[in-house]
Motif scaffolding. Structure first.
Motif, PDB file in Angstrom:
ATOM      1  N   THR A 125      -6.911  -0.362   8.176  1.00  0.00           N
ATOM      2  CA  THR A 125      -5.937  -0.857   9.139  1.00  0.00           C
ATOM      3  C   THR A 125      -4.626  -1.118   8.428  1.00  0.00           C
ATOM      4  O   THR A 125      -4.596  -1.838   7.417  1.00  0.00           O
ATOM      5  CB  THR A 125      -6.443  -2.161   9.785  1.00  0.00           C
ATOM      6  OG1 THR A 125      -7.693  -1.899  10.427  1.00  0.00           O
ATOM      7  CG2 THR A 125      -5.447  -2.697  10.796  1.00  0.00           C
ATOM      8  N   LEU A 126      -3.539  -0.550   8.931  1.00  0.00           N
ATOM      9  CA  LEU A 126      -2.228  -0.707   8.310  1.00  0.00           C
ATOM     10  C   LEU A 126      -1.482  -1.867   8.950  1.00  0.00           C
ATOM     11  O   LEU A 126      -1.446  -1.994  10.175  1.00  0.00           O
ATOM     12  CB  LEU A 126      -1.415   0.582   8.457  1.00  0.00           C
ATOM     13  CG  LEU A 126      -2.039   1.830   7.821  1.00  0.00           C
ATOM     14  CD1 LEU A 126      -1.183   3.055   8.106  1.00  0.00           C
ATOM     15  CD2 LEU A 126      -2.233   1.648   6.322  1.00  0.00           C
ATOM     16  N   LEU A 127      -0.878  -2.703   8.101  1.00  0.00           N
ATOM     17  CA  LEU A 127      -0.126  -3.875   8.553  1.00  0.00           C
ATOM     18  C   LEU A 127       1.299  -3.800   8.028  1.00  0.00           C
ATOM     19  O   LEU A 127       1.501  -3.669   6.821  1.00  0.00           O
ATOM     20  CB  LEU A 127      -0.770  -5.160   8.024  1.00  0.00           C
ATOM     21  CG  LEU A 127      -2.250  -5.391   8.325  1.00  0.00           C
ATOM     22  CD1 LEU A 127      -2.751  -6.597   7.542  1.00  0.00           C
ATOM     23  CD2 LEU A 127      -2.467  -5.569   9.808  1.00  0.00           C
ATOM     24  N   CYS A 156       0.802  -1.234   0.000  1.00  0.00           N
ATOM     25  CA  CYS A 156       0.000   0.000   0.000  1.00  0.00           C
ATOM     26  C   CYS A 156       0.827   1.273   0.000  1.00  0.00           C
ATOM     27  O   CYS A 156       0.310   2.344  -0.317  1.00  0.00           O
ATOM     28  CB  CYS A 156      -0.959   0.003   1.180  1.00  0.00           C
ATOM     29  SG  CYS A 156      -0.153   0.156   2.796  1.00  0.00           S
ATOM     30  N   GLY A 157       2.115   1.191   0.357  1.00  0.00           N
ATOM     31  CA  GLY A 157       2.937   2.398   0.395  1.00  0.00           C
ATOM     32  C   GLY A 157       2.359   3.445   1.327  1.00  0.00           C
ATOM     33  O   GLY A 157       2.048   3.155   2.486  1.00  0.00           O
ATOM     34  N   PRO A 189     -18.598   2.086   5.581  1.00  0.00           N
ATOM     35  CA  PRO A 189     -18.160   1.962   6.970  1.00  0.00           C
ATOM     36  C   PRO A 189     -18.235   0.543   7.517  1.00  0.00           C
ATOM     37  O   PRO A 189     -17.524   0.208   8.469  1.00  0.00           O
ATOM     38  CB  PRO A 189     -19.106   2.910   7.725  1.00  0.00           C
ATOM     39  CG  PRO A 189     -20.268   3.125   6.822  1.00  0.00           C
ATOM     40  CD  PRO A 189     -19.762   2.967   5.430  1.00  0.00           C
ATOM     41  N   SER A 190     -19.067  -0.310   6.937  1.00  0.00           N
ATOM     42  CA  SER A 190     -19.189  -1.683   7.437  1.00  0.00           C
ATOM     43  C   SER A 190     -18.166  -2.627   6.810  1.00  0.00           C
ATOM     44  O   SER A 190     -18.042  -3.775   7.240  1.00  0.00           O
ATOM     45  CB  SER A 190     -20.601  -2.226   7.172  1.00  0.00           C
ATOM     46  OG  SER A 190     -20.836  -2.321   5.769  1.00  0.00           O
ATOM     47  N   GLY A 191     -17.430  -2.157   5.810  1.00  0.00           N
ATOM     48  CA  GLY A 191     -16.440  -3.000   5.150  1.00  0.00           C
ATOM     49  C   GLY A 191     -15.124  -3.025   5.898  1.00  0.00           C
ATOM     50  O   GLY A 191     -14.919  -2.290   6.874  1.00  0.00           O
ATOM     51  N   VAL A 192     -14.237  -3.880   5.427  1.00  0.00           N
ATOM     52  CA  VAL A 192     -12.897  -4.004   6.003  1.00  0.00           C
ATOM     53  C   VAL A 192     -11.883  -3.604   4.947  1.00  0.00           C
ATOM     54  O   VAL A 192     -11.895  -4.140   3.833  1.00  0.00           O
ATOM     55  CB  VAL A 192     -12.622  -5.454   6.471  1.00  0.00           C
ATOM     56  CG1 VAL A 192     -11.174  -5.612   6.912  1.00  0.00           C
ATOM     57  CG2 VAL A 192     -13.575  -5.838   7.589  1.00  0.00           C
ATOM     58  N   VAL A 193     -11.023  -2.654   5.295  1.00  0.00           N
ATOM     59  CA  VAL A 193      -9.949  -2.208   4.417  1.00  0.00           C
ATOM     60  C   VAL A 193      -8.631  -2.410   5.149  1.00  0.00           C
ATOM     61  O   VAL A 193      -8.452  -1.920   6.266  1.00  0.00           O
ATOM     62  CB  VAL A 193     -10.100  -0.730   4.016  1.00  0.00           C
ATOM     63  CG1 VAL A 193      -8.926  -0.284   3.146  1.00  0.00           C
ATOM     64  CG2 VAL A 193     -11.419  -0.501   3.281  1.00  0.00           C
ATOM     65  N   LEU A 194      -7.727  -3.146   4.514  1.00  0.00           N
ATOM     66  CA  LEU A 194      -6.400  -3.391   5.072  1.00  0.00           C
ATOM     67  C   LEU A 194      -5.361  -2.837   4.101  1.00  0.00           C
ATOM     68  O   LEU A 194      -5.529  -2.943   2.886  1.00  0.00           O
ATOM     69  CB  LEU A 194      -6.149  -4.886   5.257  1.00  0.00           C
ATOM     70  CG  LEU A 194      -7.168  -5.658   6.105  1.00  0.00           C
ATOM     71  CD1 LEU A 194      -6.896  -7.150   6.011  1.00  0.00           C
ATOM     72  CD2 LEU A 194      -7.125  -5.180   7.546  1.00  0.00           C
ATOM     73  N   GLY A 195      -4.310  -2.274   4.650  1.00  0.00           N
ATOM     74  CA  GLY A 195      -3.179  -1.835   3.842  1.00  0.00           C
ATOM     75  C   GLY A 195      -1.927  -2.515   4.361  1.00  0.00           C
ATOM     76  O   GLY A 195      -1.589  -2.366   5.533  1.00  0.00           O
ATOM     77  N   ALA A 196      -1.252  -3.272   3.520  1.00  0.00           N
ATOM     78  CA  ALA A 196      -0.055  -4.009   3.934  1.00  0.00           C
ATOM     79  C   ALA A 196       1.155  -3.498   3.183  1.00  0.00           C
ATOM     80  O   ALA A 196       1.106  -3.321   1.966  1.00  0.00           O
ATOM     81  CB  ALA A 196      -0.238  -5.504   3.660  1.00  0.00           C
ATOM     82  N   ASP A 197       2.237  -3.268   3.926  1.00  0.00           N
ATOM     83  CA  ASP A 197       3.477  -2.843   3.286  1.00  0.00           C
ATOM     84  C   ASP A 197       4.664  -3.344   4.095  1.00  0.00           C
ATOM     85  O   ASP A 197       4.567  -3.545   5.305  1.00  0.00           O
ATOM     86  CB  ASP A 197       3.536  -1.318   3.146  1.00  0.00           C
ATOM     87  CG  ASP A 197       4.470  -0.894   2.019  1.00  0.00           C
ATOM     88  OD1 ASP A 197       3.982  -0.715   0.881  1.00  0.00           O
ATOM     89  OD2 ASP A 197       5.682  -0.777   2.261  1.00  0.00           O
TER      90      ASP A 197
END
Length: 199
Positions: free
Chosen positions: A92-94, A50-51, A65-73
């Motif tokens: 949520t950043l991982l 995701c940078g 708002p009910s969905g799940v968004v993840l950002g992984a870097d």
């Protein structure tokens, strides 16, 4: 950490602070690419590599708002810039490697990956790991805000037949990793390949 990971982290750590300023006009291209994922309210999506999180606002808007968004870097400095820009409010950043995602199998509806494929040390294996976390029928978007030729010109290099993102090469790579390419666009203003997990 492997040499590949060290190289990626060094490359992006050195550029993190200026990343968004270098590419200030990419927002609409990201939003348009996210729209092609066909996400629905309540969906679950990962921005892989995701940078600074430029896709996270569009991904959040798509799943609501009910969905799940993840950002992984893999690079801490890029995630710090995502937080500085406030994009951690959209997902949520991982801090993790896409080669070993800390996610349950078949837990996502889609994965968005901007500029990721060129930085994967083992593209076939890495795309199989991404497939593992996507449900059957889920979608993968491989995106770049400019096309292959424009990117090569920016980097001062020529396109070669072995370019991983050339359509025949990418189609074979995706097929081997358990994906079916459904569309491919390589234009001056964007690169976008979509693939579906069939089984």
């Amino acid at each position: 950490m492997s040499d590949d990971h060290t190289h990626v982290q060094e490359f992006f750590s050195a550029r993190a602070a200026d990343w968004d300023r270098r590419f200030p006009d990419d927002g609409p291209a990201y939003a348009a690419a996210v729209a092609e994922l066909g996400l629905r309210e309540g969906g679950r999506v990962l921005d892989a590599g995701c940078g600074t999180g430029r896709a996270l606002p569009a991904l959040r808007a798509a799943v609501g708002p009910s969905g799940v968004v993840l950002g992984a870097d893999l690079t801490p400095a890029m995630l710090r810039e995502a937080v500085r820009a406030g994009r951690d409010r959209d997902g949520t950043l991982l801090l993790t490697d896409v080669a070993a995602l800390p996610l349950r199998s078949s837990s996502l509806d889609a994965v968005f990956a901007a500029g990721l494929i060129a930085h994967l040390p083992q593209p076939g294996e890495n795309l199989r790991e991404i497939r593992r976390v996507v449900r059957r029928g889920g979608v993968l978007a491989l995106f770049h805000p400019i096309g292959r030729a424009a990117l090569a010109a920016r980097q001062g290099r020529e396109l070669t037949p072995d370019d991983l993102r050339a359509e025949p090469n990418l189609r074979a790579l995706l097929t081997g990793a358990g994906w079916r390419m459904t569309s491919y666009a390589d234009e001056d203003t964007r690169f976008l390949a979509l693939a579906v997990r069939d089984a």
